[in-house]
Design a protein around this motif. Structure first.
Motif, mmCIF file in Angstrom:
data_model
loop_
_atom_site.group_PDB
_atom_site.id
_atom_site.type_symbol
_atom_site.label_atom_id
_atom_site.label_comp_id
_atom_site.label_asym_id
_atom_site.label_seq_id
_atom_site.Cartn_x
_atom_site.Cartn_y
_atom_site.Cartn_z
ATOM 1 N N GLU A 66 0.648 -1.261 0.083
ATOM 2 C CA GLU A 66 0.122 0.053 -0.204
ATOM 3 C C GLU A 66 0.941 1.326 0.051
ATOM 4 O O GLU A 66 0.260 2.366 -0.235
ATOM 5 N N LEU A 67 2.239 1.132 0.231
ATOM 6 C CA LEU A 67 2.991 2.449 0.402
ATOM 7 C C LEU A 67 3.547 2.589 -0.995
ATOM 8 O O LEU A 67 4.386 3.787 -1.269
ATOM 9 N N LEU A 68 3.321 1.708 -2.038
ATOM 10 C CA LEU A 68 3.897 2.127 -3.272
ATOM 11 C C LEU A 68 3.164 3.209 -3.984
ATOM 12 O O LEU A 68 2.220 3.526 -4.212
ATOM 13 N N PRO A 69 4.177 4.468 -4.282
ATOM 14 C CA PRO A 69 3.637 5.754 -4.751
ATOM 15 C C PRO A 69 3.573 5.661 -6.357
ATOM 16 O O PRO A 69 3.908 4.827 -6.886
ATOM 17 N N GLU A 70 2.708 6.500 -6.661
ATOM 18 C CA GLU A 70 2.478 6.785 -8.216
ATOM 19 C C GLU A 70 3.893 7.579 -8.766
ATOM 20 O O GLU A 70 4.467 8.243 -8.063
ATOM 21 N N GLY A 71 4.083 7.524 -9.887
ATOM 22 C CA GLY A 71 5.247 8.126 -10.487
ATOM 23 C C GLY A 71 6.504 7.545 -10.306
ATOM 24 O O GLY A 71 6.650 6.413 -9.566
ATOM 25 N N PRO A 72 7.640 7.879 -10.962
ATOM 26 C CA PRO A 72 8.935 7.283 -10.899
ATOM 27 C C PRO A 72 9.578 7.285 -9.346
ATOM 28 O O PRO A 72 9.480 8.530 -8.859
ATOM 29 N N VAL A 73 10.269 6.369 -9.137
ATOM 30 C CA VAL A 73 11.034 6.307 -7.725
ATOM 31 C C VAL A 73 12.197 5.564 -7.946
ATOM 32 O O VAL A 73 12.428 4.890 -8.853
ATOM 33 N N LEU A 74 13.046 5.963 -7.008
ATOM 34 C CA LEU A 74 14.418 5.199 -7.123
ATOM 35 C C LEU A 74 14.364 4.297 -5.869
ATOM 36 O O LEU A 74 14.222 4.552 -4.669
ATOM 37 N N ILE A 75 14.123 2.822 -6.398
ATOM 38 C CA ILE A 75 14.165 1.962 -5.327
ATOM 39 C C ILE A 75 15.301 1.453 -5.003
ATOM 40 O O ILE A 75 16.277 0.981 -5.420
ATOM 41 N N VAL A 76 15.460 1.601 -3.518
ATOM 42 C CA VAL A 76 16.765 1.222 -2.844
ATOM 43 C C VAL A 76 16.675 0.128 -1.923
ATOM 44 O O VAL A 76 15.959 0.031 -0.922
ATOM 45 N N SER A 77 17.223 -1.036 -2.230
ATOM 46 C CA SER A 77 17.249 -2.055 -1.707
ATOM 47 C C SER A 77 18.529 -2.672 -1.122
ATOM 48 O O SER A 77 19.856 -2.499 -1.786
ATOM 49 N N ASN A 78 18.665 -3.454 0.059
ATOM 50 C CA ASN A 78 20.172 -4.293 0.371
ATOM 51 C C ASN A 78 20.099 -5.427 -0.516
ATOM 52 O O ASN A 78 18.886 -5.666 -1.310
ATOM 53 N N HIS A 79 21.077 -5.928 -0.776
ATOM 54 C CA HIS A 79 21.378 -7.011 -1.800
ATOM 55 C C HIS A 79 21.731 -8.204 -0.862
ATOM 56 O O HIS A 79 23.294 -8.362 -0.737
ATOM 57 N N GLU A 80 21.016 -9.318 -0.782
ATOM 58 C CA GLU A 80 21.410 -10.498 -0.061
ATOM 59 C C GLU A 80 21.913 -11.142 -0.993
ATOM 60 O O GLU A 80 22.943 -12.143 -0.731
ATOM 61 N N GLY A 81 21.202 -11.782 -2.155
ATOM 62 C CA GLY A 81 21.389 -12.942 -2.935
ATOM 63 C C GLY A 81 21.144 -12.767 -4.360
ATOM 64 O O GLY A 81 20.602 -11.601 -4.771
ATOM 65 N N ASN A 82 21.480 -13.577 -5.150
ATOM 66 C CA ASN A 82 20.876 -13.657 -6.543
ATOM 67 C C ASN A 82 19.527 -13.920 -6.831
ATOM 68 O O ASN A 82 19.037 -13.176 -8.072
ATOM 69 N N PHE A 83 18.972 -13.992 -5.895
ATOM 70 C CA PHE A 83 17.455 -14.156 -6.155
ATOM 71 C C PHE A 83 16.838 -13.069 -5.587
ATOM 72 O O PHE A 83 15.385 -12.783 -5.556
ATOM 73 N N ASP A 84 17.286 -12.031 -5.290
ATOM 74 C CA ASP A 84 16.601 -10.736 -4.832
ATOM 75 C C ASP A 84 15.986 -10.088 -6.171
ATOM 76 O O ASP A 84 14.535 -9.678 -5.728
ATOM 77 N N ILE A 85 16.407 -10.033 -7.159
ATOM 78 C CA ILE A 85 15.690 -9.481 -8.192
ATOM 79 C C ILE A 85 14.532 -10.277 -8.743
ATOM 80 O O ILE A 85 13.156 -9.764 -8.926
ATOM 81 N N PRO A 86 14.624 -11.754 -8.943
ATOM 82 C CA PRO A 86 13.264 -12.317 -9.027
ATOM 83 C C PRO A 86 12.235 -12.175 -7.919
ATOM 84 O O PRO A 86 11.116 -12.207 -8.302
ATOM 85 N N VAL A 87 12.717 -12.094 -6.641
ATOM 86 C CA VAL A 87 11.761 -11.751 -5.485
ATOM 87 C C VAL A 87 11.103 -10.617 -5.690
ATOM 88 O O VAL A 87 9.725 -10.204 -5.590
ATOM 89 N N ILE A 88 11.798 -9.525 -5.922
ATOM 90 C CA ILE A 88 11.299 -8.177 -6.272
ATOM 91 C C ILE A 88 10.348 -7.971 -7.637
ATOM 92 O O ILE A 88 9.442 -7.482 -7.235
ATOM 93 N N LEU A 89 10.933 -8.530 -8.609
ATOM 94 C CA LEU A 89 10.095 -8.418 -9.710
ATOM 95 C C LEU A 89 8.737 -9.294 -9.634
ATOM 96 O O LEU A 89 7.878 -8.648 -10.332
ATOM 97 N N SER A 90 8.707 -10.466 -8.852
ATOM 98 C CA SER A 90 7.597 -11.054 -8.666
ATOM 99 C C SER A 90 6.535 -10.820 -7.704
ATOM 100 O O SER A 90 5.443 -10.913 -7.661
#
Length: 244
Positions: A66-90
């Motif tokens: 519910e916190l996802l804003p409208e419009g462009p944002v710079l998403i800043v995440s910690n980087h734990e493993g190779n599956f971070d991007i598949p988790v975030i994308l899905s």
């Protein structure tokens, strides 16, 4: 072992399907707005990522949608493993590109998709390339696209947060967009902690309160970096306390 075979088979086996879809999407591009085309392109990487995560048999919990804003944002995440991007994308319905090492360009189909997702490629061995990636990413954001960045620069493999590099603050400041922090935990348990064999894991993805540009622009760079990092650290602590 079976999970690894199924996951990697799907990872590359889906590429011909994605290639066909991409051609059909590109034909529609002239008739769509930036937002509409980004949303259309996002459908296939999201399906691909969901298929990958399904085959790892991992359990992913997501909070803060519910916190996802409208419009462009710079998403800043910690980087734990190779599956971070598949988790975030899905898990996140908001379309986004991300900063990736240039070696990915050697893969079939994937880099073509990434270009249409507005990903930015970087040569980490070349300082000029690194500096150019900052301006290129800011430009993508100004055009109306959201971008994901891992300010640690490398995977922690589940060993806590590393130092955050300063580039992300400059990018968000130059583009004048909010920073959307993410806290991700458990992806290293899928592969990195298992001698690169894929095993089911419990993954937590927390979407945190967006940080307005006027908030971090008013701080010295080092203070702004620490401010964002502490938001993610606090999310980790809250999760750990809940699990006790």
């Amino acid at each position: 072992m079976l999970n690894s075979i199924k996951t990697f088979s799907f990872l590359f086996g889906y590429l011909p399907v994605a290639a066909v879809k991409l051609k059909s999407f590109q034909k529609k591009k002239p008739h769509l707005t930036i937002e509409e085309y980004d949303a259309l392109i996002h459908t296939e990487p999201s399906k691909w990522a969901s298929g990958i995560m399904k085959r790892t048999k991992s359990e992913v919990s997501v909070t803060g949608l519910e916190l996802l804003p409208e419009g462009p944002v710079l998403i800043v995440s910690n980087h734990e493993g190779n599956f971070d991007i598949p988790v975030i994308l899905s898990s996140i319905p908001k379309p986004f590109g991300f900063i990736s090492k240039k070696e990915v360009k050697k893969l079939p189909v994937i880099p073509i998709y990434m270009e249409d997702m507005n990903c930015v490629f970087i040569d980490r061995t070349d300082r000029r390339s690194a500096l150019k990636s900052i301006s290129d990413t800011a430009e993508k954001l100004k055009e109306g696209h959201s971008i994901l960045i891992f300010p640690e620069g490398t995977r922690s493999k589940g060993n806590g947060l590393g130092d955050f590099k300063a580039g992300f603050i400059r990018i968000a400041s130059d583009a004048g967009v909010p920073i959307l922090p993410l806290a991700i935990q458990g992806t290293a348990d899928i592969m990195e902690k298992n001698d690169n064999k894929i095993k089911p894991a419990k993954v937590s993805l927390q979407i945190l309160e967006p940080i307005a540009p006027e908030t971090f622009k008013s701080m010295p760079s080092k203070e702004a970096i620490q401010f964002v990092k502490e938001k993610i650290e606090l999310a980790f602590k809250n999760t750990d306390n809940q699990q006790k």
